[in-house]
Design an enzyme around this catalytic site. Sequence first.
Site, mmCIF file in Angstrom:
data_model
loop_
_atom_site.group_PDB
_atom_site.id
_atom_site.type_symbol
_atom_site.label_atom_id
_atom_site.label_comp_id
_atom_site.label_asym_id
_atom_site.label_seq_id
_atom_site.Cartn_x
_atom_site.Cartn_y
_atom_site.Cartn_z
ATOM 1 C CD GLN A 1 38.153 74.577 116.074
ATOM 2 O OE1 GLN A 1 38.420 73.592 115.408
ATOM 3 N NE2 GLN A 1 39.035 75.160 116.868
ATOM 4 N N GLY A 2 33.685 75.689 114.068
ATOM 5 C CA GLY A 2 33.530 75.825 112.622
ATOM 6 C C GLY A 2 34.619 76.686 112.007
ATOM 7 C CG ASN B 1 52.340 67.226 113.938
ATOM 8 O OD1 ASN B 1 51.288 67.713 114.363
ATOM 9 N ND2 ASN B 1 52.959 66.231 114.532
ATOM 10 C CD GLU C 1 41.900 72.885 118.576
ATOM 11 O OE1 GLU C 1 41.854 74.019 118.076
ATOM 12 O OE2 GLU C 1 41.601 71.862 117.966
#
Lengths: 380, 379
Positions: free
Chosen positions: A126-127, A366, A244
């Site tokens: 994942q870029g 978070n 994700e």
Amino acid sequence: MDFRLTTADEAFRDEVVTFLDEAVTPEMRAKNYRGDHLRHDERVAWFAQLNARGWMAPGWPKAFGGAAWTPIQRMIFDEACSKAWAPAGISPGVVMLGPILIAYGSAAQQAHYLPRILSGEDWWCQGYSEPGSGSDLASLQTRAEREGAGYVVNGQKIWITQAHVSTMMFALVRTSTGQTKQAGISFLLIDMTSPGITVRPIRTLNNEAEICEVFLDNVRVPVENLVGTEGDGWTYATQLLEHERSAVGNINRARASLDRVRDIAGAQRRGSATLLADPVFAERLARLEIRLEAARFMQLRAVSDAEAGQRPGRESSLLKIVGSELSQEIAHLAMTAAGYAAIEQSSNETRNYFDSRKLSIFSGSNEIQRNIVAKRILGL
Amino acid sequence: VDFSLTPEQALIRASVERFVADSYAAPQREAIAASDDGFSREHWATFADLGWLRLLAAEDDDGFGGGALETMIVMEAFGAGLVAEPFVPSVVMASTMLAGAPGATAAQLRAEAAAGTRLLAIAYAEAEAGYDPAAVSTRARRQGDAFVVDGQKIAVPFGASIDTLLVSARTAEPDATRAGVTMLAIDARAAGIERRDYVTYDARRASDVTLDGVVVPITSVIGAVDDGLPLLDAALDRGTAAVCAEAVGAMGVLLRDTVGYLQSRSQFGRPIGTFQALQHRAVDMLVQLELARAITTHAAAAVDAGADDERRRAVAAAKVHVADSARTIGESAMQLHGAIGITEELAIGAYVKRLAVIEREYGDPAFALGRYVHAAGRG
């Protein structure tokens, strides 16, 4: 309200457990139990077994070769895998890219890439992040300029897990400067063997080098590798993050890790008893068990809501916060349980502790999750 | 797996929420708190009329056949409205204890309690026992066809208004199989009973009760002689699960009111809810609320499932977590409101006071943690 599994779900669980009994070798189980990172060939071999069973892509529709499991079946599978110390997680191509190609990809892209994700022929990374664009992802600078039948991509991506073993990268690139930061971002599929790509693994505090920096220097990408509409990549990507996020809550894995803490503490003699009987340790352990139980029921509720047709968006941020912070506490308790042995450079517990720090940073820190919850759920 | 309410459960919830909306606005609540009883007998009669006092009675006992999940639904709504009536002591704890006991006395008490004409409460706590129900020094000596009871019980909920006390008394020394504790139904106005009544910090009522040579007929034994502790233990777990749900309801209001305040209060020319430090604290309140709700539901399911060890473990876990969550949420609500958060000017004050009392009801978090560790088989 009924929190039991149906007979059909129980039968499914038995089927998964039977499969895992065979598929997870004692060697692999031991590695995962210790928290060792798997070699890429081991990971590929594991996914090949899943694929042979038709279980490679739990959430994809059947038409694309997915298992089309219900949210509850996916939870059962994940729970059983954690319990059996099977390799963690789903392949990034399956969990992050697949849903986007299915929703927004062209028929040609679907026909070409989806089978290759399932077979393991392509391994995706994942870029997204860049040196200057972490939490403020939309400020990204990597440019893709249209030239003839394709794009020429220049820039730098960073914090890319497994880029050094990946054959393909899905990336966010800037194709124009629009009214907002988000406008003008496009979603490109980039062949990692293209000329102009340099990958540099970065050593992390867990003594691994699984996270990489990727430099793109005049990398040519054919126009058919654009997903969806030019300039709409941000929309696709934020949807990706949601998928994700629900995958990284990791509450089932936390449960297995707590089993391991009990094993470690139970093997530490303290006079005639073990560390488990130490009141200060016992209190810390009990508090984490209790939090885990709450988190697990919270997850069950989210699954039940998803089963009833609600999207995971609302709760995924909350579960990510809860699951990641809990996992980190458990990792620290494991290191504590190890005692003096934890000072060794080869200590699994200390390595796992440092490894756990990533959980509250990646796929949206978070703090970013709290911003999202404040805005979307609390309306602040 | 299904978290949605059954039609019956949805009906109960709607009915309790309607009652709270109609009858428990702040001025009404304050009037009830200032009354002699500290709760409304009129409301209690309404509960009887609506069948709520029969919520947990078996269907063949003319009841609704509800369990801990139905209790949870009711208590969450009661918690949101700060409903003061002694539903937990009388219905959830005492009546349900009687339901498990044979004999004419138990049946009659149960029927009168369900009709709303008799209020019950368990008197188990003692000054030197901490929160441990097995540490009983109140004694009941056998004398012919009666027991003579001597001792002191503390923190009996709404003691001045209770008609019948279910008292735990020592009738034997503990052995390997039995704790030597017997549950006795005792008329609260029997000769030899003295009370010290007081107002609790949440504006409710409680009493310390002294029993001095109180003569109780042998027919007043609830359950088996010397073996009343399992009944008491189960009742305390039901009560604990119920107040956890009550706390969830109260915490929900605290979060809602705090978010409302963050949206409406302006400083430095903008709503304070736009400041990230405050936003994140509010999000942590939500995280705690959701975790507390989850573990409370888990505990209720364990109470209904009926296995003693799992029930003890799950309820103790819920009490530990809910008490922690209640502190986080209560303290954040006060802090985020600023100075007005520590006054009697706003409703949140009554909620944080109630939560401080719930933290201790039927065992504080330290006691619950010990109980959890014990139930988990570690000490």
